[in-house]
Design a protein around this motif. Structure first.
Motif, mmCIF file in Angstrom:
data_model
loop_
_atom_site.group_PDB
_atom_site.id
_atom_site.type_symbol
_atom_site.label_atom_id
_atom_site.label_comp_id
_atom_site.label_asym_id
_atom_site.label_seq_id
_atom_site.Cartn_x
_atom_site.Cartn_y
_atom_site.Cartn_z
ATOM 1 N N ILE A 72 45.691 19.506 40.908
ATOM 2 C CA ILE A 72 46.470 19.893 39.728
ATOM 3 C C ILE A 72 47.828 20.443 40.170
ATOM 4 O O ILE A 72 48.877 20.136 39.571
ATOM 5 N N LEU A 73 47.827 21.253 41.222
ATOM 6 C CA LEU A 73 49.085 21.788 41.754
ATOM 7 C C LEU A 73 49.980 20.659 42.269
ATOM 8 O O LEU A 73 51.209 20.688 42.091
ATOM 9 N N ALA A 74 49.379 19.656 42.917
ATOM 10 C CA ALA A 74 50.163 18.520 43.410
ATOM 11 C C ALA A 74 50.797 17.750 42.255
ATOM 12 O O ALA A 74 51.953 17.310 42.344
ATOM 13 N N TYR A 75 50.061 17.589 41.165
ATOM 14 C CA TYR A 75 50.616 16.957 39.971
ATOM 15 C C TYR A 75 51.833 17.747 39.483
ATOM 16 O O TYR A 75 52.856 17.180 39.091
ATOM 17 N N GLU B 107 59.561 17.766 40.626
ATOM 18 C CA GLU B 107 60.488 16.972 41.441
ATOM 19 C C GLU B 107 61.153 15.872 40.626
ATOM 20 O O GLU B 107 62.333 15.559 40.837
ATOM 21 N N HIS B 108 60.413 15.295 39.679
ATOM 22 C CA HIS B 108 60.936 14.151 38.928
ATOM 23 C C HIS B 108 61.290 14.503 37.479
ATOM 24 O O HIS B 108 61.540 13.598 36.674
ATOM 25 N N ASP B 109 61.323 15.803 37.143
ATOM 26 C CA ASP B 109 61.699 16.267 35.812
ATOM 27 C C ASP B 109 60.812 15.656 34.724
ATOM 28 O O ASP B 109 61.283 15.047 33.763
ATOM 29 N N LEU B 110 59.505 15.843 34.892
ATOM 30 C CA LEU B 110 58.523 15.291 33.961
ATOM 31 C C LEU B 110 57.707 16.401 33.308
ATOM 32 O O LEU B 110 57.643 17.520 33.816
ATOM 33 N N HIS B 111 57.083 16.071 32.196
ATOM 34 C CA HIS B 111 56.119 16.967 31.564
ATOM 35 C C HIS B 111 54.732 16.661 32.115
ATOM 36 O O HIS B 111 54.424 15.519 32.470
ATOM 37 N N LEU B 112 53.880 17.671 32.174
ATOM 38 C CA LEU B 112 52.491 17.512 32.595
ATOM 39 C C LEU B 112 51.594 17.890 31.422
ATOM 40 O O LEU B 112 51.597 19.036 30.968
ATOM 41 N N ILE B 113 50.845 16.911 30.935
ATOM 42 C CA ILE B 113 49.930 17.130 29.816
ATOM 43 C C ILE B 113 48.509 17.175 30.350
ATOM 44 O O ILE B 113 48.061 16.242 31.013
ATOM 45 N N SER B 114 47.791 18.244 30.072
ATOM 46 C CA SER B 114 46.412 18.394 30.537
ATOM 47 C C SER B 114 45.469 18.370 29.336
ATOM 48 O O SER B 114 45.439 19.298 28.533
ATOM 49 N N ASP B 115 44.725 17.270 29.205
ATOM 50 C CA ASP B 115 43.738 17.131 28.136
ATOM 51 C C ASP B 115 42.432 17.748 28.628
ATOM 52 O O ASP B 115 41.780 17.204 29.520
ATOM 53 N N GLU B 116 42.033 18.870 28.038
ATOM 54 C CA GLU B 116 40.881 19.629 28.513
ATOM 55 C C GLU B 116 39.752 19.666 27.487
ATOM 56 O O GLU B 116 38.994 20.627 27.389
ATOM 57 N N ASP C 294 49.213 29.770 38.013
ATOM 58 C CA ASP C 294 50.593 30.259 38.015
ATOM 59 C C ASP C 294 51.460 29.183 38.664
ATOM 60 O O ASP C 294 51.669 29.173 39.871
ATOM 61 N N PHE C 295 51.932 28.243 37.872
ATOM 62 C CA PHE C 295 52.639 27.072 38.402
ATOM 63 C C PHE C 295 53.955 27.431 39.083
ATOM 64 O O PHE C 295 54.337 26.820 40.082
ATOM 65 N N ALA D 206 53.327 26.442 42.750
ATOM 66 C CA ALA D 206 53.801 25.065 42.909
ATOM 67 C C ALA D 206 55.311 24.931 42.786
ATOM 68 O O ALA D 206 55.838 23.823 42.912
ATOM 69 N N GLY D 207 56.015 26.036 42.525
ATOM 70 C CA GLY D 207 57.448 25.934 42.324
ATOM 71 C C GLY D 207 57.789 25.084 41.117
ATOM 72 O O GLY D 207 58.817 24.404 41.073
ATOM 73 N N CYS D 208 56.924 25.124 40.106
ATOM 74 C CA CYS D 208 57.074 24.293 38.908
ATOM 75 C C CYS D 208 57.330 25.179 37.691
ATOM 76 O O CYS D 208 56.653 26.194 37.491
ATOM 77 N N ASP D 209 58.308 24.798 36.890
ATOM 78 C CA ASP D 209 58.592 25.520 35.652
ATOM 79 C C ASP D 209 57.392 25.371 34.723
ATOM 80 O O ASP D 209 57.041 24.243 34.327
ATOM 81 N N PRO D 210 56.722 26.454 34.333
ATOM 82 C CA PRO D 210 55.532 26.347 33.474
ATOM 83 C C PRO D 210 55.831 25.765 32.097
ATOM 84 O O PRO D 210 54.894 25.369 31.388
#
Length: 492
Positions: A216-219, A225-234, A259-260, A264-268
């Motif tokens: 999940i952190l790698a995602y 890095e590629h300025d994308l949204h991450l959608i998690s269907d739970e 804590d992204f 992960a250095g990712c904007d939450p």
């Protein structure tokens, strides 16, 4: 004589659909016919020759208990007969959901009612999310195999393109899969499809397993890095259980619990969670879903502007709130649901092992993937030779096999429907009454000429009319053949 409408001799013509309408008609016509047949001619004790549906992810293991519970607890307030006190659901539901997320999903940031929007099911929520995250022609990366509904959720109205990512079949949950994401993104954008988001289904549908925290952190790093949204269907968060195949499976890890920014250095603000009532609460028909995005108020405001199109019924919101607020019934219900899911899984996988059918061990969701390639035939139902597996990886033989299964009045999830890299795998739903499941499996035994599994006879006696459940197929052969042909035109 003049025509009644005053026009002499003119021929009436049907009004035209829009381009969108015509496209939808071309895509969905055969699918709707098949779906109508499956639902309106469904197997039951009073319709023993109906279709046995082992393909739709629907949990009915606690329907009797839920009917009793809701009938004794459900009540409406005057506000429930109005538009309510929230644009997308109700404040009562938002508070109850926030309480649930904070108690069970271990969020880094406590979830508040203002962090979410409710809607009429997860499909409606994803449809609205796609509308506000991407433009027509933009892509969303989804690792294969994936839930067939994502295709319509993203494409049907918003015009986004699901872009399959062919991850390693031997380890689809590993961190190394991100190399394939990089290549798929590069190829898609070079072909003119800008990628806007990544879709993560956790627990996974159709594989029935959970993603490790590291993946999940790698995602998230990839999305940053590629300025994308991450959608998690739970949506299967509570439908996780140990099995004899794995007594200590990977636990469910919610994206809300990470804590992204720190890890992960990712904007939450890139991360959005979707959850719903359908699966964990045995309630596909009540249509309840929720979008949770604690760090992106701009997105929530944008979605709220169109939320009237996915507004959840106040009655459904009251029902969901009722069980979430019950500190005695709710935890016991979750525990019992997991116990029954495990029991149903063990029964189904015992059937696979008895017949020597390989399957992919699972520990979450309502289904298991099984390898049916041993049932491929060299010719189709009309006697025409089928291509060798080496020629098309078995796609034609898979389609012919699935048509045979439909003709036997059983519906399973096909490899094609889930964009499965290897044709011949089927998704079998086990989260149903034992007598119903036993009838479906017995029909598969009859179709493939298999020895009868001893547990099926006992299963048929549980919960219904044994004579009806043991009835053989009779009549309507031409009609069944027509339905089987419909299968060829769909991706079900």
């Amino acid at each position: 004589m003049a025509a009644a409408n005053g026009v002499m001799g003119s021929a009436l013509s049907s009004p035209k659909l829009s381009t969108r309408g015509q496209s939808a008609l071309a895509r969905a016509g055969a699918f709707i016919q098949l779906a109508n047949e499956l639902f309106q001619n469904a197997y039951s004790a009073s319709n023993p020759d109906g279709f046995c549906n082992l393909g739709v992810a629907e949990n009915s293991l606690l329907h009797a208990e839920l009917v009793e519970y809701y009938n004794s607890k459900f009540h409406l307030e005057p506000v429930d007969f109005t538009y309510g006190n929230d644009l997308s659901g109700s404040m009562r539901l938002s508070k109850a959901l926030a309480r649930m997320f904070n108690a069970y999903f271990e969020p880094v940031t406590p979830v508040k009612p203002e962090h979410m929007l409710a809607g009429a099911g997860c499909s409606a929520v994803l449809d609205m999310l796609a509308f506000h995250l991407g433009d027509p022609g933009d892509g969303v990366l989804i690792p294969v195999p994936y839930y067939v509904g994502f295709n319509s959720d993203f494409a049907a109205r918003s015009g986004m393109k699901p872009v399959p990512v062919a991850v390693d079949e031997s380890d689809p949950f590993g961190v190394h899969t991100l190399k394939t994401f990089e290549e798929t993104l590069r190829v898609a954008e070079a072909a003119g499809t800008p990628i806007r988001a990544v879709m993560l289904c956790n627990p996974h549908n159709p594989l029935g397993r959970c993603y490790p925290r590291e993946t999940i952190l790698a995602y998230a790093r990839f999305c940053e890095e590629h300025d994308l949204h991450l959608i998690s269907d739970e949506i299967y968060a509570f439908s996780v259980f140990p099995t004899e195949d794995d007594e200590h499976p990977a636990p469910f890890v919610s994206a809300l619990s990470i804590d992204f920014e720190k890890e992960a250095g990712c904007d939450p603000a890139r991360v959005h969670v979707v959850y719903g009532m359908s699966k964990d609460f045995n309630a596909n028909g009540l249509r309840g879903g929720v979008l949770v995005s604690p760090h992106n108020p701009a997105l929530l405001t944008a979605v709220k502007s169109t939320s009237i199109f996915m507004k959840m019924s106040t009655a459904a919101a009251a029902l969901w709130s009722c069980i979430l607020e019950d500190d005695v019934f709710f935890p016991e219900y979750i525990k019992e649901n997991q116990r029954r899911l495990r029991e149903a899984y063990e029964f189904t996988t015992s059937w696979f092992r008895f017949h020597g059918i390989p399957y992919s061990p699972a520990n979450a969701g309502h289904f298991v993937m099984a390898d049916f390639r041993q049932f491929f035939t060299d010719a189709d139902a009309h006697g025409r030779p089928l291509p060798l597996v080496e020629e098309d990886k078995g796609a034609a033989r898979d389609a012919a096999m699935c048509r045979r299964i439909i003709a036997a009045k059983v519906f399973v999830g096909s490899a094609a429907a889930f964009s499965c890299p290897t044709p011949g795998w089927c998704r079998i739903t086990f989260a149903m009454r034992r007598d119903y499941l036993a009838v479906g499996l017995a029909r598969l035994e009859q179709l493939f000429g298999l020895e009868s599994f001893g547990g099926l006879a006992a299963g048929m006696s549980e919960g219904g009319d044994g004579k009806a459940q043991e009835a053989t197929l009779a009549g309507g052969k031409d009609h069944v053949r027509e339905v089987a042909e419909l299968f060829e035109k769909t991706a079900l």
